[in-house]
Design a protein around this motif. Structure first.
Motif, mmCIF file in Angstrom:
data_model
loop_
_atom_site.group_PDB
_atom_site.id
_atom_site.type_symbol
_atom_site.label_atom_id
_atom_site.label_comp_id
_atom_site.label_asym_id
_atom_site.label_seq_id
_atom_site.Cartn_x
_atom_site.Cartn_y
_atom_site.Cartn_z
ATOM 1 N N PRO A 89 57.866 19.402 47.615
ATOM 2 C CA PRO A 89 59.331 19.321 47.662
ATOM 3 C C PRO A 89 59.975 20.439 46.842
ATOM 4 O O PRO A 89 59.517 20.753 45.736
ATOM 5 N N ALA A 90 61.046 21.014 47.389
ATOM 6 C CA ALA A 90 61.824 22.031 46.678
ATOM 7 C C ALA A 90 63.242 21.547 46.405
ATOM 8 O O ALA A 90 63.758 21.703 45.297
ATOM 9 N N HIS A 148 55.290 21.624 37.659
ATOM 10 C CA HIS A 148 55.256 21.512 39.117
ATOM 11 C C HIS A 148 55.747 20.149 39.596
ATOM 12 O O HIS A 148 56.367 20.038 40.664
ATOM 13 N N ASP A 149 55.538 19.098 38.797
ATOM 14 C CA ASP A 149 55.938 17.759 39.229
ATOM 15 C C ASP A 149 57.315 17.342 38.724
ATOM 16 O O ASP A 149 57.736 16.204 38.920
ATOM 17 N N ASP A 150 58.043 18.252 38.098
ATOM 18 C CA ASP A 150 59.378 17.922 37.600
ATOM 19 C C ASP A 150 60.384 17.816 38.748
ATOM 20 O O ASP A 150 60.276 18.514 39.772
ATOM 21 N N PRO A 180 63.205 25.727 39.820
ATOM 22 C CA PRO A 180 62.373 25.060 40.832
ATOM 23 C C PRO A 180 61.570 26.040 41.691
ATOM 24 O O PRO A 180 60.385 25.797 41.968
ATOM 25 N N LEU A 181 62.178 27.149 42.120
ATOM 26 C CA LEU A 181 61.476 28.082 42.992
ATOM 27 C C LEU A 181 60.369 28.830 42.265
ATOM 28 O O LEU A 181 59.352 29.192 42.870
ATOM 29 N N PHE A 182 60.538 29.067 40.982
ATOM 30 C CA PHE A 182 59.511 29.768 40.213
ATOM 31 C C PHE A 182 58.382 28.855 39.754
ATOM 32 O O PHE A 182 57.309 29.339 39.394
ATOM 33 N N SER A 183 58.610 27.546 39.748
ATOM 34 C CA SER A 183 57.613 26.619 39.205
ATOM 35 C C SER A 183 56.981 25.721 40.265
ATOM 36 O O SER A 183 56.054 24.972 39.953
ATOM 37 N N GLY A 184 57.484 25.757 41.491
ATOM 38 C CA GLY A 184 56.978 24.852 42.518
ATOM 39 C C GLY A 184 57.470 23.435 42.355
ATOM 40 O O GLY A 184 56.937 22.512 42.971
ATOM 41 N N SER A 185 58.507 23.246 41.529
ATOM 42 C CA SER A 185 59.072 21.907 41.330
ATOM 43 C C SER A 185 60.247 21.706 42.277
ATOM 44 O O SER A 185 60.436 22.483 43.220
ATOM 45 N N VAL A 230 64.197 16.083 34.498
ATOM 46 C CA VAL A 230 64.908 17.043 33.651
ATOM 47 C C VAL A 230 66.372 17.046 34.075
ATOM 48 O O VAL A 230 66.702 17.301 35.237
ATOM 49 N N LEU A 231 67.248 16.731 33.123
ATOM 50 C CA LEU A 231 68.679 16.608 33.393
ATOM 51 C C LEU A 231 69.433 17.705 32.646
ATOM 52 O O LEU A 231 69.241 17.899 31.451
ATOM 53 N N TYR A 232 70.297 18.419 33.388
ATOM 54 C CA TYR A 232 71.155 19.450 32.792
ATOM 55 C C TYR A 232 72.607 19.041 32.993
ATOM 56 O O TYR A 232 73.005 18.670 34.100
#
Length: 507
Positions: free
Chosen positions: A38-39, A202-204, A225-230, A255-257
């Protein structure tokens, strides 16, 4: 132009940031086996990394068919969603420059930006697509429809120094200016904040309350997300506490921003049990006071890391981290950045408070078509941030407010001067100043302080009329939430307004 170093992909050591970043990210997902992962979560739809990069390639073809060429500027005035992502990555593959703007701005603001950046194409929402006279415009849905029937498009040969996007920020006069960033910069954001602050995995699953159209949200919900596969949850509208709570529970957000105002409202209205999946939260965009930070930590049962960044730097350059959190501070310089405290003349300050200057690879190339403002802001490779700060003996920094007259509302930088000019037109107003103050929850809200022009005015009527006037003339985030009548405004002996005193309410 100061160009940042390239970033090594931790999976196989391949350098990222030397060429077209959209193509590099597609290759990264393929090499690391993320194509089925998932992206993005949009409503009931889950988009995999492979689907996202395929859609981006097809969007490139659609943009070419619409007349966009390398070096052209594509303005994106659209809410968060897959159309936004496709427009950004598709234009990047093509070698065009993306200009993301707030879709909630007024028609006049949008028209100014489209002309200022000389947009070749605008991607907008249905409700605003008719406001861009003289510039080709289509909706996000229409762009996706064209991309669905297109073949994958070519990848433009660019370098890491090639302009990727131009992001608008306000000035002291209220006139927006666009900070230019390069293809190489995204990898630097990920290294400093994605890896260095939250240790993105990756699982975040990420939820950024702050939107993609400005620096904080762009890094949080697109780059990391795109750089980490998350993956990231994309919400089209600005969510309130109930929507945030529902999205976190539904998608298992880890992870909440958000900005401090959002945390204040969440802490006041939400059930902590709904946030059990959150392992880490990050705050930026406004000052986070220690009382509010403690309330947010208690609700989330997770660290809430305060950080500082800017549109000109691209993302965070100073932050607390998962491994080093010092509440009451904005942490320490992140990897790849140097910080200095300087006096009003630009000289280094050994101890005490002063203006914060930053140097690093992702600092903007300059303001689009603003050479004089660029020269004032970028000096010998250093960026004047306009923030006042103090370096503590241990090396952490404390934010002390703004050097200029800008305010931060919901994480968006804006000039109060524009709001004051509108309110000053009302016949009941003799003087007015607008500032961000904390409400009873600790959330930052815009308030107008008015010296009345008439004796014994009705405060409720004045407030109602001024807010209505602002709503007719200004973007929603620029409308004051309250009006307070006062006998006089705080000024120096020379008559200069003391905005710092207004913000603190100590006059």
């Amino acid at each position: 132009m100061r160009i940042g170093r390239s970033e090594a992909d931790p999976a196989d050591g391949t350098l990222i940031g030397q060429s077209n970043v959209a193509a590099e990210l597609a290759e990264l997902a393929q090499r690391n086996g993320w194509t089925a992962s998932p992206a993005f979560h949009t409503g009931d739809r889950v988009w995999s990394h492979g689907e996202v990069h395929d859609l981006a390639a097809r969007t490139t073809s659609a943009l070419i068919d619409l007349g966009v060429r390398p070096g052209d500027r594509v303005m994106v005035a659209h809410g968060d969603g897959i159309a936004w992502v496709a427009a950004f990555l598709g234009a990047a593959r093509l070698g065009a420059t993306v200009v993301p703007v707030n879709p909630e701005l007024t028609a006049a603001d949008h028209a100014f930006m489209a002309e200022d950046c000389q947009a070749s194409l605008v991607v907008a929402e249905d409700r605003t697509a008719d406001r861009f006279d003289g510039v080709p415009c289509l909706t996000g849905d229409r762009l996706l429809g064209l991309a669905a029937g297109a073949a994958p498009g070519p990848v433009a040969r660019v370098t890491g120094a090639t302009a990727l996007y131009a992001q608008y920020t306000s000035g002291t006069t209220g006139a927006p200016k666009a900070a230019l960033h390069r293809h190489a910069d995204l990898a630097l954001y990920h290294r400093a904040a994605g890896q260095g602050v939250v240790g993105i995995r990756h699982d975040d699953v990420t939820l950024s309350v702050s939107k993609l159209f400005f620096a904080y949200g762009l890094g949080n919900a697109l780059v990391f997300p795109l750089f980490s596969g998350s993956s990231a949850v994309l919400l089209g509208d600005r969510p309130g506490p109930a929507q945030i709570e529902e999205a976190v529970g539904r998608h298992g957000v880890t992870v909440l921003y958000a900005v401090p105002s959002a945390y204040a409202n969440v802490a006041a209205e939400c059930d902590g049990a709904s946030f059990a999946s959150v392992r880490l939260a990050v705050s930026a965009g406004e000052a986070l006071n220690e009382t509010l930070a403690a309330r947010a930590r208690d609700l989330l049962a997770a660290p809430v890391l305060d950080q500082l960044g800017s549109t000109e730097a691209g993302h965070a350059f100073c932050s607390n981290t998962f491994d080093s959190d010092e509440p009451g501070t904005i942490g320490r310089p992140l990897a790849g950045y140097e910080l200095q405290i300087r006096d009003d003349d630009g000289g280094p300050v050994a101890d005490g408070e002063g203006e914060l200057w930053v140097r690093g690879g992702s600092v903007m190339a300059g303001y689009l078509n603003r050479p004089e403002q660029t020269a004032r802001t970028l000096v010998d490779g250093w960026l004047r941030t306009g923030d006042r700060a103090e370096r503590l003996p241990g090396g952490a920094y404390v934010h002390r407010g703004r050097r200029d007259d800008l305010e931060m509302v919901g994480g968006i930088t804006m000039s109060p001067v524009e709001v004051e000019r509108v309110l000053a037109e009302h016949p009941a107003v003799a003087e007015v100043v607008v500032a961000v103050v904390a409400d009873e929850r600790g959330a930052s809200k815009l308030r107008a302080f008015v010296v009345p022009a008439v004796p014994d005015p009705d405060p409720a009527r004045v407030e109602e009329e001024l807010i209505a006037l602002a709503r007719r003339r200004l973007a929603p985030f620029k409308v004051p939430r309250s009006v307070e009548l006062c006998r006089a405004l705080p000024r120096t002996h020379t008559g200069k307004l003391r905005r710092f005193a207004v913000r603190n309410g100590n006059w």
